[in-house]
Design an enzyme around this catalytic site. Sequence first.
Site, PDB file in Angstrom:
ATOM      1  N   ARG B 298       0.829  -1.209   0.000  1.00 26.45           N
ATOM      2  CA  ARG B 298       0.000   0.000   0.000  1.00 26.45           C
ATOM      3  C   ARG B 298       0.866   1.265   0.000  1.00 26.45           C
ATOM      4  O   ARG B 298       0.569   2.224  -0.706  1.00 26.45           O
ATOM      5  CB  ARG B 298      -0.954  -0.020   1.197  1.00 26.45           C
ATOM      6  CG  ARG B 298      -2.057  -1.029   0.992  1.00 26.45           C
ATOM      7  CD  ARG B 298      -2.993  -1.202   2.172  1.00 26.45           C
ATOM      8  NE  ARG B 298      -4.072  -2.119   1.768  1.00 26.45           N
ATOM      9  CZ  ARG B 298      -5.104  -2.450   2.526  1.00 26.45           C
ATOM     10  NH1 ARG B 298      -5.223  -1.962   3.741  1.00 26.45           N
ATOM     11  NH2 ARG B 298      -6.040  -3.270   2.057  1.00 26.45           N
ATOM     12  N   TYR B 442      -5.975  -1.046  -6.907  1.00 30.33           N
ATOM     13  CA  TYR B 442      -5.380  -2.277  -6.362  1.00 30.33           C
ATOM     14  C   TYR B 442      -4.771  -2.102  -4.974  1.00 30.33           C
ATOM     15  O   TYR B 442      -4.644  -1.005  -4.489  1.00 30.33           O
ATOM     16  CB  TYR B 442      -4.465  -2.967  -7.364  1.00 30.33           C
ATOM     17  CG  TYR B 442      -3.240  -2.278  -7.918  1.00 30.33           C
ATOM     18  CD1 TYR B 442      -2.690  -1.140  -7.373  1.00 30.33           C
ATOM     19  CD2 TYR B 442      -2.612  -2.841  -9.027  1.00 30.33           C
ATOM     20  CE1 TYR B 442      -1.548  -0.583  -7.921  1.00 30.33           C
ATOM     21  CE2 TYR B 442      -1.466  -2.284  -9.579  1.00 30.33           C
ATOM     22  CZ  TYR B 442      -0.943  -1.150  -9.016  1.00 30.33           C
ATOM     23  OH  TYR B 442       0.178  -0.597  -9.552  1.00 30.33           O
ATOM     24  N   GLU B 443      -4.482  -3.224  -4.350  1.00 31.76           N
ATOM     25  CA  GLU B 443      -4.043  -3.274  -2.934  1.00 31.76           C
ATOM     26  C   GLU B 443      -5.071  -2.641  -2.007  1.00 31.76           C
ATOM     27  O   GLU B 443      -4.715  -2.016  -1.014  1.00 31.76           O
ATOM     28  CB  GLU B 443      -2.673  -2.584  -2.759  1.00 31.76           C
ATOM     29  CG  GLU B 443      -1.582  -3.080  -3.672  1.00 31.76           C
ATOM     30  CD  GLU B 443      -1.324  -4.567  -3.570  1.00 31.76           C
ATOM     31  OE1 GLU B 443      -1.722  -5.182  -2.573  1.00 31.76           O
ATOM     32  OE2 GLU B 443      -0.742  -5.132  -4.521  1.00 31.76           O
ATOM     33  N   GLY B 444      -6.341  -2.863  -2.299  1.00 34.51           N
ATOM     34  CA  GLY B 444      -7.413  -2.264  -1.504  1.00 34.51           C
ATOM     35  C   GLY B 444      -7.851  -0.967  -2.138  1.00 34.51           C
ATOM     36  O   GLY B 444      -7.084  -0.008  -2.168  1.00 34.51           O
TER      37      GLY B 444
END
Lengths: 596, 596
Positions: B298, B442-444
Amino acid sequence: MPQYNPPLRDMQFVMHELLNVVDELKLLPAHADIDVDTINAVLEEGGKFASQVIAPLNLSGDAEGCQLDKSTHEVTPPKGFKEAYKQYVEGGWPALSCDPEFGGQGLPLMINQGLYEMMNSANQAWTMYPGLSHGAYEALHAHGTPEQKATYLPKLTSGEWTGTMCLTEPHCGTDLGMLRSKAEPQADGTYKITGSKIFISAGEHDMVENIVHLVLARLPDAPAGSKGISLFVVPKFKVNADGSLGERNPVFCTGLEHKMGIHANSTCQITLEGAVGTLVGQPNKGLAAMFVMMNAARLGVGNQSLGLTEVAYQNAVAYAKDRIQMRALSGPKSPDLPADPIIVHPDVRKMLLTARAYAEGGRALATYVALQLDKALASDDEDERKECEAEVALLTPIIKAFITDNGWIATSHCMQVFGGHGFIHESGMEQFVRDARINMIYEGTNTIQSLDLLGRKVLANNGATLKKFGKKIAAFVEEEGVVEAMQEFVNPLADIGDKVTKLTTEIGMKAFQNPDEVGAAAVDYLRVVGHLTFAYFFARMAKIALEKQGSGDKFYTAKLATARFYFAKLLPETAGLIRSCRAGLTPLMEMDEALF
Amino acid sequence: MPQYNPPLRDMQFVMHELLNVVDELKLLPAHADIDVDTINAVLEEGGKFASQVIAPLNLSGDAEGCQLDKSTHEVTPPKGFKEAYKQYVEGGWPALSCDPEFGGQGLPLMINQGLYEMMNSANQAWTMYPGLSHGAYEALHAHGTPEQKATYLPKLTSGEWTGTMCLTEPHCGTDLGMLRSKAEPQADGTYKITGSKIFISAGEHDMVENIVHLVLARLPDAPAGSKGISLFVVPKFKVNADGSLGERNPVFCTGLEHKMGIHANSTCQITLEGAVGTLVGQPNKGLAAMFVMMNAARLGVGNQSLGLTEVAYQNAVAYAKDRIQMRALSGPKSPDLPADPIIVHPDVRKMLLTARAYAEGGRALATYVALQLDKALASDDEDERKECEAEVALLTPIIKAFITDNGWIATSHCMQVFGGHGFIHESGMEQFVRDARINMIYEGTNTIQSLDLLGRKVLANNGATLKKFGKKIAAFVEEEGVVEAMQEFVNPLADIGDKVTKLTTEIGMKAFQNPDEVGAAAVDYLRVVGHLTFAYFFARMAKIALEKQGSGDKFYTAKLATARFYFAKLLPETAGLIRSCRAGLTPLMEMDEALF
């Protein structure tokens, strides 16, 4: 693949319940026979064409793009495009709001606006092929000689030929005063035109037998700058006296641009090698003639993003109801499923409602302006024509810039609803975002629109036109201010109205000191005024919805909820915009150019 | 083709003048020998690699994309990628901040952060190949068995092998509790893993001899949901006891995703057909182990958009100084040219300065967090480790979401500066926009980040961590509040600090009544807190610039102007955000799902 359902109910609401367009149009001699059923029937059929014929070609067209054969200079659009265009012509759609004198159906522009919204939703890149024609039609209709009209208008009206606007050159787009293309007068009264044009939408394709280029160029004795530009009509194939096609004119597509979006439209580099054309309008007055096309095109560009906002919204809603992922924070809403549909999550709804509100607000504003344009063109009262024309001029940059900025926000939100799947081509969502991006640039960047609004349309006449529009808002506030249920809409509308008045005065004062203050304020200012117009139309729509929500038709419940969302979550953006705007020029100019 | 100059001066300013990183790092036993020259030398060399080796491959990589041979399941990245990766390994770059026990150089993560910012500016898609490895390295370093560490860490450290994160499946991304991939225990203690994964970045390529997949799957007896997920390491080629490569493991790339951006990264559909892997960490605790990777990832994603913001800014500035178009509203600035360079126009400057301020603010915040992370990992004081860890946890979602949202705004602005040319591939500007878009997903997704911030990092501990960070701001305000020249920065900083405190309390109260209020507020809230952090760092940077502007180094003049711009034109956005946030949940939930 994305789906599209023409939003006929909302269009009808805007036309018949919000704007009472039939009552207004009937007062115009040219449209005395118009009625609700005709309007609805045309839109319904248009919606079928959009959703059934061109929508299925949108995703494949993006993937395939256009192909240029460099030896023949011919361009082939994606599969299916030509056939769809044939159906479009056979359906008589190009003629919808064209002049009956040249074979048109003479219907109001407002209906055309609705048709184009749907076609833009279905396939913006395809819609640009006929869309550009309309601009060429209007320029020739307004400025062409009788001979030019007779030669070109029937074919443009029927759609047998299409048109282009050849303005931009590699070194100039915004600043057309610098353009270099040359027109050499010939003994027979024609001109030979030489030059290089870029970014020419629908510049070359095989869907029609002839293409009518409207070209800006410079006469040999022309003064420098924007006062030395003339407009010419240059057909791909010369047209014989009997209307048959003659030899190929040396106006060639020499390259296709590789673009972020609208892949299926042939955006051409066009080289004119002594192509023969005729003068449209007066020598050296080409920019004025071109502005006829440009104003129509600017409204058309706003309409493109309105269409994209609507279709992106529809697909994001379908996905949000279908995709299950996580539970609502307040506890499971679909306990029988392994997770809840993501529409239970407040921020997903916020993204969806943002797109919905931008679509509904944009539709109300754009339809209103199209109606004013019909009045500006067809009223038999000169005062009314002038007043409507001024209002259209005021609202055109707002439609172009505010709706396209909103479209960028909305399509990006709708893509975000899809998560990672939105980034994948097959979802169609990322295409809407890429296609929406050009709308903020072409036909005058959104910065140019904001300068047009603040500098030319507002400050140049001391805010007179804005004040007239403001009076309509004030009258509504006055009328509805006493209605209890309307307070939640009328109060913030009145507030933003007051703030716009103050802000306009303040900028006007500053601009006296330094004209660059206009440039510093313009983009924020346009967005604030855009919100004022949306707040006005949402308040008017809420009024109707409040009156009719007892009818049991849930349409009104949804309209009311959308209006409330708009006032609660979107209009507040103006608080930050006004602060930024009031901070003025200094923070922008303080840094020396060399330090950037 | 876009150009890139590593912003070494600003990096050095942030590290040595703003944060005094050497003084802080020297206190950590692992970094006792660090000095300014080492940091600067590494960054300078890293900048050369970024600008000279991978930047030239960015545009061509985007146009070319990756190729999958479906018969062999092998993926070929664009031309030049493999050779550049070889240089990267030969330069020892993968080992920069890895553990010396496994061959790493043991330098602070903060230097790696700087290196990656530059590589992301140069070529985000390329940088993801080594970038994903680092996550795999960290997960194995934290949770691997001694044998797993011995097998994989030296190869990941040297860069001879790369890593992936195999989380997402077609039906679940955010909600990993639903994943279906299965792991069958074998007699020898290994597991056979079967399942389908999608969106696997750098999932398959020919740049290294082995790829180390970190895979989430479910054991046969696993409880349902997120408590039944385990983490496995699954190499592309099995590794023999002596470290040599054994037979091909059936973990195959079965498709490449067609994406909006990062075309040059091989985003794979991965099919596991009984691929052999070993368990990482405890059974059913896979999500916890995976979060080690995820948190690093993140921060890495925020850094991607920081890089894109910087490079887009640099190219837009160069264009704005070079492109001539129109005259300044206040009169010609370059009367000898046919028009003025567009940097004279206030709104062009506004777009440029927005990107500049977002880059400089993002760099300050991200470097600060990287330093805190070094302290969290390497301090010999447990209290300090915990405190730094909590602060990093608080600021991670802000770096991920605020910097990537800003990157989207900034790259789009920089593209707009190019007008129509920005929409054309060859300019490189539209690629920055397309690449930046995935970083919000992406990545949350950024919505998930906002829920993480407001729900988990702020409200779950009654705002304790936020208050501690707030105390640093309050101390600065207290200290500088008496300095006349600092008023213009300290007053708005104090104001936004107070507003965040009030807003947090208000949302906390509402959330007691209905937890969905958190979801309604979170995205606006994150953006407001993001601005608080930027305001804090810009005020601190302004203080230094004020002190040093007499030195004659124009860097400080520019820093001061950028800080002033930030406070005047960007921070005001919070006024609207706070209003929208305070409007709460009702406007989002009023509309029945069926009416969308």
